[in-house]
Write an enzyme that holds these catalytic residues in place. Structure first.
Site, mmCIF file in Angstrom:
data_model
loop_
_atom_site.group_PDB
_atom_site.id
_atom_site.type_symbol
_atom_site.label_atom_id
_atom_site.label_comp_id
_atom_site.label_asym_id
_atom_site.label_seq_id
_atom_site.Cartn_x
_atom_site.Cartn_y
_atom_site.Cartn_z
ATOM 1 C CB SER A 119 -1.117 23.057 16.100
ATOM 2 O OG SER A 119 -0.382 23.016 14.905
ATOM 3 C CG HIS A 140 -4.768 24.278 19.488
ATOM 4 N ND1 HIS A 140 -3.606 24.179 20.226
ATOM 5 C CD2 HIS A 140 -4.675 23.306 18.545
ATOM 6 C CE1 HIS A 140 -2.867 23.201 19.749
ATOM 7 N NE2 HIS A 140 -3.498 22.655 18.740
ATOM 8 C CD GLU A 152 -3.086 26.324 23.631
ATOM 9 O OE1 GLU A 152 -2.943 25.709 22.547
ATOM 10 O OE2 GLU A 152 -2.133 26.568 24.392
ATOM 11 C CG ASN A 190 1.589 22.323 19.818
ATOM 12 O OD1 ASN A 190 1.785 21.177 20.229
ATOM 13 N ND2 ASN A 190 0.596 22.628 19.016
HETATM 14 N N1 CAA Z 1 -11.045 8.982 18.029
HETATM 15 C C1 CAA Z 1 -12.105 8.892 18.878
HETATM 16 N N2 CAA Z 1 -12.042 8.225 20.060
HETATM 17 C C2 CAA Z 1 -10.886 7.617 20.395
HETATM 18 C C3 CAA Z 1 -9.748 7.659 19.542
HETATM 19 C C4 CAA Z 1 -9.875 8.381 18.308
HETATM 20 N N3 CAA Z 1 -8.851 8.488 17.460
HETATM 21 N N4 CAA Z 1 -8.754 6.957 20.121
HETATM 22 C C5 CAA Z 1 -9.236 6.506 21.299
HETATM 23 N N5 CAA Z 1 -10.529 6.901 21.458
HETATM 24 C C6 CAA Z 1 -11.386 6.639 22.608
HETATM 25 C C7 CAA Z 1 -11.727 5.169 22.774
HETATM 26 O O1 CAA Z 1 -12.868 4.813 22.019
HETATM 27 C C8 CAA Z 1 -11.996 5.087 24.257
HETATM 28 O O2 CAA Z 1 -13.286 5.581 24.496
HETATM 29 P P1 CAA Z 1 -14.162 5.136 25.786
HETATM 30 O O3 CAA Z 1 -13.443 5.628 26.998
HETATM 31 O O4 CAA Z 1 -15.456 5.822 25.548
HETATM 32 O O5 CAA Z 1 -14.247 3.658 25.753
HETATM 33 C C9 CAA Z 1 -11.006 6.081 24.875
HETATM 34 O O6 CAA Z 1 -10.657 6.978 23.794
HETATM 35 C C10 CAA Z 1 -9.738 5.408 25.367
HETATM 36 O O7 CAA Z 1 -9.193 4.666 24.281
HETATM 37 P P2 CAA Z 1 -8.388 3.311 24.424
HETATM 38 O O8 CAA Z 1 -8.845 2.587 25.665
HETATM 39 O O9 CAA Z 1 -8.444 2.577 23.135
HETATM 40 O O10 CAA Z 1 -6.903 3.755 24.528
HETATM 41 P P3 CAA Z 1 -6.128 4.557 25.621
HETATM 42 O O11 CAA Z 1 -6.726 4.425 26.981
HETATM 43 O O12 CAA Z 1 -4.726 4.140 25.393
HETATM 44 O O13 CAA Z 1 -6.329 6.081 25.181
HETATM 45 C C11 CAA Z 1 -5.619 8.003 24.041
HETATM 46 C C12 CAA Z 1 -6.001 6.531 23.920
HETATM 47 C C13 CAA Z 1 -6.830 8.799 24.543
HETATM 48 C C14 CAA Z 1 -5.251 8.473 22.645
HETATM 49 C C15 CAA Z 1 -4.441 8.148 25.070
HETATM 50 O O14 CAA Z 1 -3.382 7.319 24.682
HETATM 51 C C16 CAA Z 1 -3.932 9.552 25.194
HETATM 52 O O15 CAA Z 1 -4.497 10.376 25.914
HETATM 53 N N6 CAA Z 1 -2.799 9.871 24.498
HETATM 54 C C17 CAA Z 1 -2.216 11.199 24.504
HETATM 55 C C18 CAA Z 1 -2.967 12.073 23.549
HETATM 56 C C19 CAA Z 1 -2.412 13.454 23.496
HETATM 57 O O16 CAA Z 1 -1.464 13.822 24.153
HETATM 58 N N7 CAA Z 1 -3.040 14.279 22.648
HETATM 59 C C20 CAA Z 1 -2.594 15.621 22.412
HETATM 60 C C21 CAA Z 1 -1.718 15.618 21.214
HETATM 61 S S1 CAA Z 1 -1.107 17.221 20.889
HETATM 62 C C22 CAA Z 1 -2.318 17.947 20.010
HETATM 63 O O17 CAA Z 1 -3.299 17.390 19.633
HETATM 64 C C23 CAA Z 1 -2.099 19.375 19.735
HETATM 65 C C24 CAA Z 1 -1.294 19.731 18.578
HETATM 66 O O18 CAA Z 1 -1.450 20.838 18.139
HETATM 67 C C25 CAA Z 1 -0.249 18.867 17.997
#
Ligand code: CAA
Length: 283
Positions: A119, A140, A152, A190
């Protein structure tokens, strides 16, 4: 450059997600980790995710079975001897990564591409541990991998154009959107995300508002799917601290100084969702 066989190293949250999307997209995947129990846990998560997709009617039971049949567990790095691509998603530690890449360089076939899901660690430095720096690249993925569309792609100093293009094409076959980025601390994702999260923690630390208020402002005011403190818990506070330290050290600028409250939480073992407690408490 044909990519058919992929080894994913690290069966944690990111590695299992990467293995899942590769297997669903038709690649043969070796899921590797240090211990059988880690690999089993990763395979269990994939099984659960695919079962949920079958329930929702997004894939068929046959699709699920086919994807699972393409996954091979591994605790022996020598299994990399027949692969076309490695995607490394091990812990964020430069010594561990350079050791791993130098071993993989000895084991993997000469044509194989060695990618890292790091990351924020420099791809150029990881590549320098191998005799094939032109075939080393950053790939990434974002968490949760099966849901987030971005990959990325980070070019190290020596990464060859054909290698970049092969990884770009593969990302598209995974139904992801590849974005090209050069190798600087934190890349793009990041470098922008973590200072925002760090600033949210400073805002809490200085008593400007409650954690719930900070998250609500960013969710409702900026249309973010999660507030920054919830997102920090979701990513892992140790990971957030590590990335801020990488930015701070890499740029030498105090604007990247990790918030003392973030350090305190990590020292306390409050690492977010995975440890049951971070800014919020989880059951
Ligand atoms: N694994 C697999 N699928 C998942 C999941 C997981 N951990 N969490 C949620 N899902 C799926 C659900 O099954 C659902 O699928 P369908 O559309 O097929 O039904 C979909 O995602 C939406 O889930 P929910 O309705 O339960 O929940 P939500 O609408 O609140 O979405 C979320 C959950 C997608 C996590 C949303 O809150 C989100 O986009 N959050 C921000 C995530 C983000 O910013 N990620 C980047 C982090 S930074 C990073 O990763 C880089 C780094 O280097 C640190």
């Amino acid at each position: 450059m044909n990519i058919n066989k992929v080894m994913v190293i690290g069966a944690g949250q990111m590695g299992s997600g990467i293995a899942q999307v590769c297997a669903v997209s038709g690649y043969d995947v070796i899921l590797h980790d240090l211990k059988q129990e880690f690999v089993d846990r990763g395979l269990g998560t994939i099984e659960k995710n695919l079962a949920r997709q079958v329930e929702k009617g997004k894939i068929t039971a046959q699709d699920k079975a086919a994807a699972l049949s393409r996954l091979t567990p591994s605790i022996d790095l020598n299994n990399a001897s027949g692969i076309d691509l490695v995607i490394e998603a091990a812990v964020e530690n430069m010594d561990i990564k350079t050791k791993l890449f130098s071993e993989l360089d000895e084991i993997a076939p000469a044509h194989a591409i060695l990618a890292s899901n790091t990351s924020s660690l420099p791809i150029t430095e990881i590549a320098a541990a191998t005799k094939r720096p032109e075939q080393v690249i950053g790939m990434h993925f974002m968490n949760p991998v099966p849901v987030m569309r971005l990959v990325e792609i980070i070019r190290g100093l020596a990464t060859a154009d054909e290698v970049y293009e092969a990884i770009e094409d593969m990302s598209k076959t995974l139904n992801k959107v590849p974005v090209e980025v050069n190798d600087f601390p934190g890349f793009v994702s990041n470098r922008i995300l973590m200072p925002m999260i760090n600033e949210a923690i400073y805002t809490l630390y200085e008593g400007v508002a409650s954690k719930e208020a900070i998250d609500e402002v960013m969710k409702l005011g900026m249309n973010h799917p999660m507030g920054p403190l919830t997102l920090a818990d979701f990513i892992g506070l140790d990971t957030c601290l590590y990335i801020m330290e990488t930015l701070h050290e890499g740029f030498g600028d105090d604007k990247y100084r990790p918030c003392p409250l973030l350090r305190k939480y990590v020292k306390a073992g409050w690492l977010g969702k995975k440890s049951g407690r971070g800014f919020y408490v989880y059951n």
